[in-house]
Design a protein around this motif. Structure first.
Motif, PDB file in Angstrom:
ATOM      1  N   LYS A  41      -5.633  -7.305   2.732  1.00 50.60           N
ATOM      2  CA  LYS A  41      -4.448  -6.725   2.094  1.00 50.60           C
ATOM      3  C   LYS A  41      -4.776  -6.224   0.690  1.00 50.60           C
ATOM      4  O   LYS A  41      -4.282  -5.170   0.266  1.00 50.60           O
ATOM      5  CB  LYS A  41      -3.330  -7.761   2.034  1.00 50.60           C
ATOM      6  N   GLU A  42      -5.602  -6.984  -0.023  1.00 52.86           N
ATOM      7  CA  GLU A  42      -5.991  -6.576  -1.374  1.00 52.86           C
ATOM      8  C   GLU A  42      -6.809  -5.294  -1.342  1.00 52.86           C
ATOM      9  O   GLU A  42      -6.652  -4.424  -2.202  1.00 52.86           O
ATOM     10  CB  GLU A  42      -6.783  -7.698  -2.053  1.00 52.86           C
ATOM     11  N   ILE A  43      -7.672  -5.176  -0.340  1.00 49.73           N
ATOM     12  CA  ILE A  43      -8.481  -3.961  -0.209  1.00 49.73           C
ATOM     13  C   ILE A  43      -7.575  -2.750  -0.002  1.00 49.73           C
ATOM     14  O   ILE A  43      -7.746  -1.707  -0.636  1.00 49.73           O
ATOM     15  CB  ILE A  43      -9.473  -4.101   0.956  1.00 49.73           C
ATOM     16  N   LEU A  44      -6.577  -2.899   0.887  1.00 48.34           N
ATOM     17  CA  LEU A  44      -5.643  -1.800   1.133  1.00 48.34           C
ATOM     18  C   LEU A  44      -4.851  -1.470  -0.124  1.00 48.34           C
ATOM     19  O   LEU A  44      -4.631  -0.299  -0.448  1.00 48.34           O
ATOM     20  CB  LEU A  44      -4.697  -2.160   2.278  1.00 48.34           C
ATOM     21  N   ARG A  45      -4.422  -2.529  -0.830  1.00 46.16           N
ATOM     22  CA  ARG A  45      -3.641  -2.310  -2.053  1.00 46.16           C
ATOM     23  C   ARG A  45      -4.473  -1.592  -3.108  1.00 46.16           C
ATOM     24  O   ARG A  45      -4.008  -0.638  -3.752  1.00 46.16           O
ATOM     25  CB  ARG A  45      -3.147  -3.645  -2.603  1.00 46.16           C
ATOM     26  N   LEU A  46      -5.731  -2.019  -3.272  1.00 45.93           N
ATOM     27  CA  LEU A  46      -6.598  -1.406  -4.276  1.00 45.93           C
ATOM     28  C   LEU A  46      -6.995   0.011  -3.887  1.00 45.93           C
ATOM     29  O   LEU A  46      -7.123   0.884  -4.756  1.00 45.93           O
ATOM     30  CB  LEU A  46      -7.844  -2.275  -4.486  1.00 45.93           C
ATOM     31  N   GLN A  47      -7.183   0.250  -2.582  1.00 45.04           N
ATOM     32  CA  GLN A  47      -7.491   1.609  -2.134  1.00 45.04           C
ATOM     33  C   GLN A  47      -6.325   2.544  -2.425  1.00 45.04           C
ATOM     34  O   GLN A  47      -6.526   3.681  -2.879  1.00 45.04           O
ATOM     35  CB  GLN A  47      -7.809   1.608  -0.635  1.00 45.04           C
ATOM     36  N   LYS A  48      -5.101   2.048  -2.163  1.00 43.92           N
ATOM     37  CA  LYS A  48      -3.919   2.852  -2.459  1.00 43.92           C
ATOM     38  C   LYS A  48      -3.797   3.090  -3.956  1.00 43.92           C
ATOM     39  O   LYS A  48      -3.506   4.206  -4.399  1.00 43.92           O
ATOM     40  CB  LYS A  48      -2.666   2.130  -1.946  1.00 43.92           C
ATOM     41  N   PHE A  49      -4.029   2.036  -4.746  1.00 40.21           N
ATOM     42  CA  PHE A  49      -3.962   2.165  -6.204  1.00 40.21           C
ATOM     43  C   PHE A  49      -4.996   3.163  -6.701  1.00 40.21           C
ATOM     44  O   PHE A  49      -4.701   3.999  -7.568  1.00 40.21           O
ATOM     45  CB  PHE A  49      -4.207   0.799  -6.844  1.00 40.21           C
ATOM     46  N   LYS A  50      -6.214   3.113  -6.151  1.00 34.39           N
ATOM     47  CA  LYS A  50      -7.278   4.033  -6.547  1.00 34.39           C
ATOM     48  C   LYS A  50      -6.890   5.475  -6.243  1.00 34.39           C
ATOM     49  O   LYS A  50      -7.082   6.375  -7.072  1.00 34.39           O
ATOM     50  CB  LYS A  50      -8.577   3.662  -5.832  1.00 34.39           C
ATOM     51  N   LYS A  51      -6.334   5.704  -5.038  1.00 39.52           N
ATOM     52  CA  LYS A  51      -5.927   7.062  -4.670  1.00 39.52           C
ATOM     53  C   LYS A  51      -4.825   7.573  -5.590  1.00 39.52           C
ATOM     54  O   LYS A  51      -4.815   8.744  -5.982  1.00 39.52           O
ATOM     55  CB  LYS A  51      -5.461   7.090  -3.218  1.00 39.52           C
ATOM     56  N   GLU A  52      -3.891   6.683  -5.933  1.00 39.18           N
ATOM     57  CA  GLU A  52      -2.806   7.080  -6.833  1.00 39.18           C
ATOM     58  C   GLU A  52      -3.342   7.442  -8.205  1.00 39.18           C
ATOM     59  O   GLU A  52      -2.901   8.417  -8.822  1.00 39.18           O
ATOM     60  CB  GLU A  52      -1.788   5.945  -6.948  1.00 39.18           C
TER      61      GLU A  52
END
Length: 205
Positions: free
Chosen positions: A69-80
């Protein structure tokens, strides 16, 4: 490592588990073999030790789920953040371009007290407009097929078998932009592709 006895506590097992799961690089093959014997003795000696091991396995699964879940959250944050940076850089680039160019034909810089923002020319890049029109010599194909079929292809490839192979292949075509760029720069016209120049990117000091 000492041999497990009935005097072992629940924390003894936990410590060994931690040693294997979190510090596996410090456990030698000889130590791991001895640990497995110790663990087997512990698991057959008391039900509560079995529960302890099962709970630890459940804990490891929970940690993996949390990490996913953290990986998905950080990937989304990075894209944003990447999108926000690209958007802001676009605004700054527009402001620089709106000032026009100086006598040397270069865009003026935006100078602050400690920083400078300016437009840097990008290297020429290839933009593929029609992949189907690009000659095969300038395309690459990523192909997947059953390994057994690939082995057959390597040993015997007649016309009938070629049709079988084509029926099994799932391929994705992409343009070899490096080869296309080299060809265009050498004066060769490549259908379906063009060399794009004049692009800039925002730089900072």
């Amino acid at each position: 490592m000492s041999t497990v006895t009935t005097a072992w506590t629940l924390y003894d097992v936990e410590d060994y588990l931690v040693a294997l799961t979190e510090s596996a690089e410090t456990v030698t093959p000889e130590q791991e073999s001895e640990f497995l014997e110790d663990l087997k003795a512990a698991l057959t000696s008391a039900a509560e030790k079995r529960d302890r091991v099962a709970h630890h396995l459940a804990h490891l699964e929970e940690q993996q789920a949390f990490a996913a879940k953290e990986i998905l959250r950080l990937q989304k944050f990075k894209k944003e953040r990447e999108a926000a940076q690209a958007r802001l850089e676009g605004y700054v680039s527009y402001c620089i371009e709106s000032q026009g160019k100086d006598r040397a034909g270069k865009y003026k810089k935006l100078e602050g007290n400690t920083t400078v923002m300016f437009l840097r020319a990008c290297p020429a890049s290839v933009e593929v407009t029609d992949i189907d029109s690009v000659p095969l010599d300038y395309q690459t194909a990523t192909v997947t097929m059953p390994a057994s079929l690939l082995n057959d292809v390597l040993h015997a490839l007649d016309e009938d078998f070629r049709e079988k192979v084509l029926g099994e292949i799932r391929s994705t075509l992409s343009a070899d932009k490096r080869a296309i760029k080299a060809a265009i720069e050498a004066g060769i016209e490549i259908p379906g592709a063009e060399l794009v120049t004049g692009k800039t990117t925002l730089a900072r000091k």
